[in-house]
Write an enzyme that holds these catalytic residues in place. Structure first.
Site, PDB file in Angstrom:
ATOM      1  N   ARG A 235      35.821  62.837  73.025  1.00 27.04           N
ATOM      2  CA  ARG A 235      35.525  64.220  72.841  1.00 27.04           C
ATOM      3  C   ARG A 235      34.001  64.148  73.414  1.00 27.04           C
ATOM      4  NH1 ARG A 235      39.206  65.828  72.814  1.00 27.04           N
ATOM      5  NH2 ARG A 235      40.355  67.060  71.200  1.00 27.04           N
ATOM      6  N   GLU A 264      32.408  72.539  78.949  1.00 29.49           N
ATOM      7  CA  GLU A 264      33.362  72.517  79.803  1.00 29.49           C
ATOM      8  C   GLU A 264      33.907  73.965  80.410  1.00 29.49           C
ATOM      9  OE1 GLU A 264      36.794  70.116  78.264  1.00 29.49           O
ATOM     10  OE2 GLU A 264      35.416  68.493  77.602  1.00 29.49           O
ATOM     11  N   HIS A 283      38.979  66.721  81.926  1.00 31.46           N
ATOM     12  CA  HIS A 283      39.500  66.465  80.471  1.00 31.46           C
ATOM     13  C   HIS A 283      41.118  66.270  80.739  1.00 31.46           C
ATOM     14  CE1 HIS A 283      38.959  67.839  76.065  1.00 31.46           C
ATOM     15  NE2 HIS A 283      40.118  67.193  76.147  1.00 31.46           N
TER      16      HIS A 283
END
Length: 317
Positions: A235, A264, A283
């Site tokens: 994370r 992001e 990601h």
């Protein structure tokens, strides 16, 4: 019954729900259209989200008919599971569906750091043949430190051991006789500093909480080996981004592989552009084709169970 999908979901999961008779509405950009999402929520019996959709008080107030919320993944920092439970809405996660993909991502990072194949290719195609410059190093004999010792760490460890690596792990919630220690062969350490000091690669496999926020910071980098790499596929926010940029710049550590960030995507003004030794991926650690399919099918199956009054082993609240 109607199901709303607010983010990217592999088609086989959607088709499975349709085959079971559900009406499925799918908009992979809906998480970024908040007002439209809130207006739609009252009409649905179930909602499937990923990591961008904020399942907060406002969301839950709007989702008046919702009997279950499915999470396409395992991280829950975007979902208020406590409030959902108080309202009697179970939250289902894709338990372990992407664990193998994340484990292979970590191995890919370590191999990339050890053998500069891409750089050698670029240099050769420029007309050079510099064998001494691109020798690299072996993973064999290196120490991999795992922060968090759950299912993904178990899979990372088994693969790293196949390369001849020594694997150590830190997790205050794992007991000495748990399977990840006894059966996987991870050497458990009881102080984070000990792991940081001795590891050549450090991979994070923990949730983002108030206790893990910026766990890897300036102080942590000062303990690490100058040849060490940090890998974060867990994370954003666990690694202090300003501190990792400075640590790589000052050669306190060799580099970093970051698949998750606090915000992001990155902006044009991001300081990450300053260092070629900080590798950023969008990601994707748990997003192979196989993992996406398993995740979608698992969530579809578990959503169906809950809507039909059955128990789900993937319930998290």
């Amino acid at each position: 019954m109607k199901i709303l999908v607010t983010e990217m979901m592999w088609n086989d999961g959607i088709e499975k729900l349709k085959q079971k008779g559900y009406e499925v509405d799918y908009d992979l950009e809906l998480s970024r259209k908040r007002e439209e999402l809130l207006g739609l929520l009252p009409n649905y019996d179930a909602v499937i989200v990923r990591n961008e959709t904020k399942v907060d008080t406002e969301f839950l107030d709007a989702a008046k008919k919702a009997q279950v919320i499915g999470r396409l993944g395992v991280g829950l920092d975007n979902i208020d599971t406590k409030q959902a439970a108080e309202r009697g809405i179970p939250v289902i996660s894709a338990r372990n569906a992407n664990a193998t993909s994340v484990a292979e991502y970590v191995l890919s990072c370590m191999l990339d750091a050890s053998r500069p194949i891409r750089q050698a290719d670029v240099d050769v195609k420029k007309g050079n043949w510099n064998r001494a410059l691109f020798t690299g190093t072996e993973l064999n004999g290196r120490v991999l430190g795992l922060i968090g010792m759950g299912e993904i760490s178990h899979r990372v460890a088994k693969r790293a051991q196949a390369f001849g690596m020594e694997v150590v792990g830190y997790d205050p919630f794992v007991a000495p006789f748990d399977h990840v220690v006894q059966e996987t062969g991870i050497k458990q350490v009881h102080e984070l500093g000990e792991l940081l000091k001795h590891s050549d690669f450090i991979s994070l496999h923990i949730p983002l909480t108030k206790d893990t926020k910026h766990l890897i910071n300036k102080e942590a980098f000062s303990i690490m080996k100058p040849e060490a790499y940090i890998i974060n596929s867990a994370r954003g926010g666990i690694v202090s981004e300003e501190d990792v940029i400075e640590a790589v710049k000052d050669k306190q550590i060799a580099g970093a592989y970051l698949d998750v960030l606090e915000s992001e995507p990155i902006t044009d003004s991001s300081r990450f552009a300053e260092s070629e030794n900080i590798i950023i991926t969008p990601h994707i650690a748990g997003s192979t084709d196989e993992a996406q399919s398993r995740t979608a099918l698992l969530i579809a199956e578990e959503i169906d169970k809950v809507l039909n009054g059955q128990k789900s082993l993937c319930r998290v609240n």
